[in-house]
Design a protein around this motif. Structure first.
Motif, PDB file in Angstrom:
ATOM      1  N   LYS A  27      16.088  49.884  22.174  1.00 30.52           N
ATOM      2  CA  LYS A  27      17.136  49.034  22.197  1.00 30.52           C
ATOM      3  C   LYS A  27      16.776  47.628  22.162  1.00 30.52           C
ATOM      4  CE  LYS A  27      20.215  52.427  24.551  1.00 30.52           C
ATOM      5  NZ  LYS A  27      21.154  52.758  25.558  1.00 30.52           N
ATOM      6  N   LYS A  28      17.497  47.122  21.405  1.00 30.89           N
ATOM      7  CA  LYS A  28      17.286  45.023  21.356  1.00 30.89           C
ATOM      8  C   LYS A  28      18.218  44.833  22.614  1.00 30.89           C
ATOM      9  CE  LYS A  28      15.729  44.901  16.533  1.00 30.89           C
ATOM     10  NZ  LYS A  28      16.035  44.299  15.411  1.00 30.89           N
ATOM     11  N   ARG A  29      17.654  43.925  23.220  1.00 32.65           N
ATOM     12  CA  ARG A  29      18.550  43.393  24.180  1.00 32.65           C
ATOM     13  C   ARG A  29      18.453  41.928  24.101  1.00 32.65           C
ATOM     14  NH1 ARG A  29      16.773  44.509  29.728  1.00 32.65           N
ATOM     15  NH2 ARG A  29      14.650  45.082  28.791  1.00 32.65           N
ATOM     16  N   VAL A  30      19.592  41.157  24.073  1.00 35.13           N
ATOM     17  CA  VAL A  30      19.635  39.703  24.256  1.00 35.13           C
ATOM     18  C   VAL A  30      20.462  39.239  25.358  1.00 35.13           C
ATOM     19  CG1 VAL A  30      20.364  37.499  22.741  1.00 35.13           C
ATOM     20  CG2 VAL A  30      19.478  39.555  21.512  1.00 35.13           C
ATOM     21  N   TYR A  31      19.886  38.320  25.993  1.00 28.96           N
ATOM     22  CA  TYR A  31      20.702  37.675  27.332  1.00 28.96           C
ATOM     23  C   TYR A  31      21.183  36.305  26.778  1.00 28.96           C
ATOM     24  CZ  TYR A  31      18.544  40.762  30.678  1.00 28.96           C
ATOM     25  OH  TYR A  31      18.447  41.955  31.449  1.00 28.96           O
ATOM     26  N   CYS A  32      22.604  36.195  27.340  1.00 30.80           N
ATOM     27  CA  CYS A  32      23.197  34.906  26.864  1.00 30.80           C
ATOM     28  C   CYS A  32      23.456  34.526  28.368  1.00 30.80           C
ATOM     29  CB  CYS A  32      24.533  35.186  26.152  1.00 30.80           C
ATOM     30  SG  CYS A  32      25.331  33.868  25.922  1.00 30.80           S
ATOM     31  N   LEU A  33      22.538  33.595  28.858  1.00 25.51           N
ATOM     32  CA  LEU A  33      22.826  33.060  30.215  1.00 25.51           C
ATOM     33  C   LEU A  33      23.397  31.767  30.156  1.00 25.51           C
ATOM     34  CD1 LEU A  33      18.877  33.727  30.791  1.00 25.51           C
ATOM     35  CD2 LEU A  33      20.919  35.214  31.445  1.00 25.51           C
ATOM     36  N   LYS A  34      24.480  31.747  31.277  1.00 25.39           N
ATOM     37  CA  LYS A  34      25.014  30.368  31.384  1.00 25.39           C
ATOM     38  C   LYS A  34      24.153  29.266  31.815  1.00 25.39           C
ATOM     39  CE  LYS A  34      28.812  28.299  33.558  1.00 25.39           C
ATOM     40  NZ  LYS A  34      30.190  28.527  34.808  1.00 25.39           N
ATOM     41  N   ALA A  35      24.151  28.248  31.469  1.00 29.49           N
ATOM     42  CA  ALA A  35      23.419  26.900  31.474  1.00 29.49           C
ATOM     43  C   ALA A  35      24.120  26.269  32.487  1.00 29.49           C
ATOM     44  CB  ALA A  35      22.926  26.222  30.403  1.00 29.49           C
ATOM     45  N   LYS A  36      23.405  25.486  33.422  1.00 24.46           N
ATOM     46  CA  LYS A  36      24.000  24.503  34.137  1.00 24.46           C
ATOM     47  C   LYS A  36      23.131  23.247  34.399  1.00 24.46           C
ATOM     48  CE  LYS A  36      21.361  26.695  38.272  1.00 24.46           C
ATOM     49  NZ  LYS A  36      21.861  27.193  39.646  1.00 24.46           N
ATOM     50  N   PRO A  55      23.638  21.874  27.647  1.00 16.51           N
ATOM     51  CA  PRO A  55      24.021  23.122  26.660  1.00 16.51           C
ATOM     52  C   PRO A  55      24.864  24.136  27.524  1.00 16.51           C
ATOM     53  CG  PRO A  55      21.821  23.220  27.753  1.00 16.51           C
ATOM     54  CD  PRO A  55      22.366  21.867  28.267  1.00 16.51           C
ATOM     55  N   LEU A  56      25.638  25.010  26.741  1.00 13.95           N
ATOM     56  CA  LEU A  56      26.708  25.905  27.467  1.00 13.95           C
ATOM     57  C   LEU A  56      25.665  27.070  27.925  1.00 13.95           C
ATOM     58  CD1 LEU A  56      29.464  25.458  25.069  1.00 13.95           C
ATOM     59  CD2 LEU A  56      29.391  24.336  27.162  1.00 13.95           C
ATOM     60  N   PHE A  57      24.869  27.582  27.048  1.00 16.43           N
ATOM     61  CA  PHE A  57      24.177  28.972  27.018  1.00 16.43           C
ATOM     62  C   PHE A  57      22.728  28.674  26.887  1.00 16.43           C
ATOM     63  CE2 PHE A  57      28.661  29.931  25.805  1.00 16.43           C
ATOM     64  CZ  PHE A  57      28.946  30.407  26.871  1.00 16.43           C
ATOM     65  N   CYS A  58      21.921  29.814  27.132  1.00 17.62           N
ATOM     66  CA  CYS A  58      20.460  29.958  26.927  1.00 17.62           C
ATOM     67  C   CYS A  58      20.594  31.409  26.396  1.00 17.62           C
ATOM     68  CB  CYS A  58      19.831  29.547  28.162  1.00 17.62           C
ATOM     69  SG  CYS A  58      17.957  30.042  27.669  1.00 17.62           S
ATOM     70  N   HIS A  59      20.075  31.700  25.194  1.00 11.25           N
ATOM     71  CA  HIS A  59      19.572  33.019  24.608  1.00 11.25           C
ATOM     72  C   HIS A  59      18.334  33.186  24.678  1.00 11.25           C
ATOM     73  CE1 HIS A  59      23.676  33.304  22.021  1.00 11.25           C
ATOM     74  NE2 HIS A  59      23.863  32.815  23.266  1.00 11.25           N
ATOM     75  N   CYS A  60      18.036  34.572  24.982  1.00 10.59           N
ATOM     76  CA  CYS A  60      16.588  34.998  25.018  1.00 10.59           C
ATOM     77  C   CYS A  60      16.517  36.279  24.530  1.00 10.59           C
ATOM     78  CB  CYS A  60      15.947  34.649  26.433  1.00 10.59           C
ATOM     79  SG  CYS A  60      16.279  35.813  27.689  1.00 10.59           S
ATOM     80  N   ASN A  61      15.725  36.879  23.896  1.00 11.07           N
ATOM     81  CA  ASN A  61      15.349  38.160  23.517  1.00 11.07           C
ATOM     82  C   ASN A  61      14.428  38.945  24.625  1.00 11.07           C
ATOM     83  OD1 ASN A  61      16.802  38.362  21.049  1.00 11.07           O
ATOM     84  ND2 ASN A  61      15.190  37.357  20.170  1.00 11.07           N
ATOM     85  N   ALA A  62      14.872  40.103  25.221  1.00 12.45           N
ATOM     86  CA  ALA A  62      14.460  40.636  26.044  1.00 12.45           C
ATOM     87  C   ALA A  62      13.411  41.669  25.405  1.00 12.45           C
ATOM     88  CB  ALA A  62      15.271  41.523  27.211  1.00 12.45           C
TER      89      ALA A  62
END
Length: 283
Positions: free
Chosen positions: A6-15, A33-40
């Motif tokens: 499975k492909k997992r992508v995290y959309c993490l709130k930025a502060k 920024p609003l979010f940080c995206h990364c591929n797990a």
């Protein structure tokens, strides 16, 4: 295991982070920024495992490394900023990202954290745990540190409780002090500040004790947060399987805490604990 493809992508709130300015004030960076995206993906997991091995080997609290694959999203409908310099940060239990834009050369913002246990998944490979901890100099040193910090923790707790009672007692004196024209507000404020600092020290000691317990667990069994472990509980004649979430030490026992793993190899919802006896040094 089914999840490995499975492909997992995290959309993490930025502060935002803050930096001290020349005049002693704190200034928020303008571009956030609003979010940080990364591929797990497998590469990220391998990197996290490698960095955490360094963290354990060098006895560090956190390890950081440049990580250009983190993508920062600034506005809805806008594109990703490719100019961001990004870093990955790995602690004993968490992974998070930070970044900055030119002309700055230090982090301006960071993402919320991902629990390592959630990121790794471990693919159902169990590590067997002996129900006893063998005592040796490294273990003794960690135990001594834990005991010392626990004693300090208890002192901080007693001090915080005493200060809280003193603040309450001074508050009840308001009517009396107004008659004799004595203002206790400044004293109350100072005591509240001291109580706040004690609370901060208490929280830090709790975190330090947990980190020491995790180091002890790794020293004895090469087990870390996120690992799947199994141990025979001799008194009940059964095997406990769990995903490691934390560790603690108390009165000659090392405890591994986490979420249970069912016989089908699926992570459950029940909290489990494995108790390991620390053997005394016979020499």
């Amino acid at each position: 295991m089914g999840h490995e493809n499975k492909k997992r992508v995290y959309c993490l709130k930025a502060k935002p982070l803050y930096a001290a300015e020349v005049h002693g004030l704190y200034h928020q960076r303008v571009v956030q920024p609003l979010f940080c995206h990364c591929n797990a993906n497998d590469e990220l997991v391998a990197l996290v495992v490698h960095l955490r091995e360094q963290l354990m080997a060098l006895d560090l609290y956190q390890v950081s490394k440049a990580y250009p694959d983190a993508r920062w999203f600034f506005e809805l409908g806008d594109r990703y900023y490719s100019q961001v310099t990004s870093f990955i940060h790995v602690t004993h239990k968490m992974v998070y990202f930070s970044g900055h834009l030119l002309p700055y050369d230090s982090p301006q913002f960071q993402s919320c954290a991902i629990p390592i246990a959630e990121l790794l998944f471990n693919q159902g490979e169990f590590k067997n745990i002996d129900p006893v901890v063998h005592y040796h100099p490294r273990v003794k040193g960690l135990i001594d540190e834990i005991v010392s910090k626990e004693a300090e923790l208890n002192r901080r707790f007693d001090q915080a409780c005493a200060l809280e009672r003193l603040v309450d007692a001074m508050g009840e004196l308001d009517e009396v002090t107004s008659v004799v024209n004595t203002d206790l507000e400044a004293h109350q404020h100072r005591l509240k500040m001291e109580a706040s600092e004690l609370s901060h020290q208490y929280d830090q000691l709790e975190r330090d004790i947990e980190v020491l317990s995790l180091k002890m667990l790794y020293q004895c069994f090469q087990v870390q947060v996120g690992d799947w472990v199994a141990s025979n509980v001799l008194t009940r004649g059964k095997t406990i399987q769990l995903v490691v979430a934390s560790a603690s030490y108390s009165n000659g026992w090392l405890f591994i805490n986490g979420t249970n793993v069912t016989q089908k190899g699926v992570v459950g919802k029940r909290d489990e604990r494995i108790a390991l006896k620390v053997l005394s040094d016979e020499h």
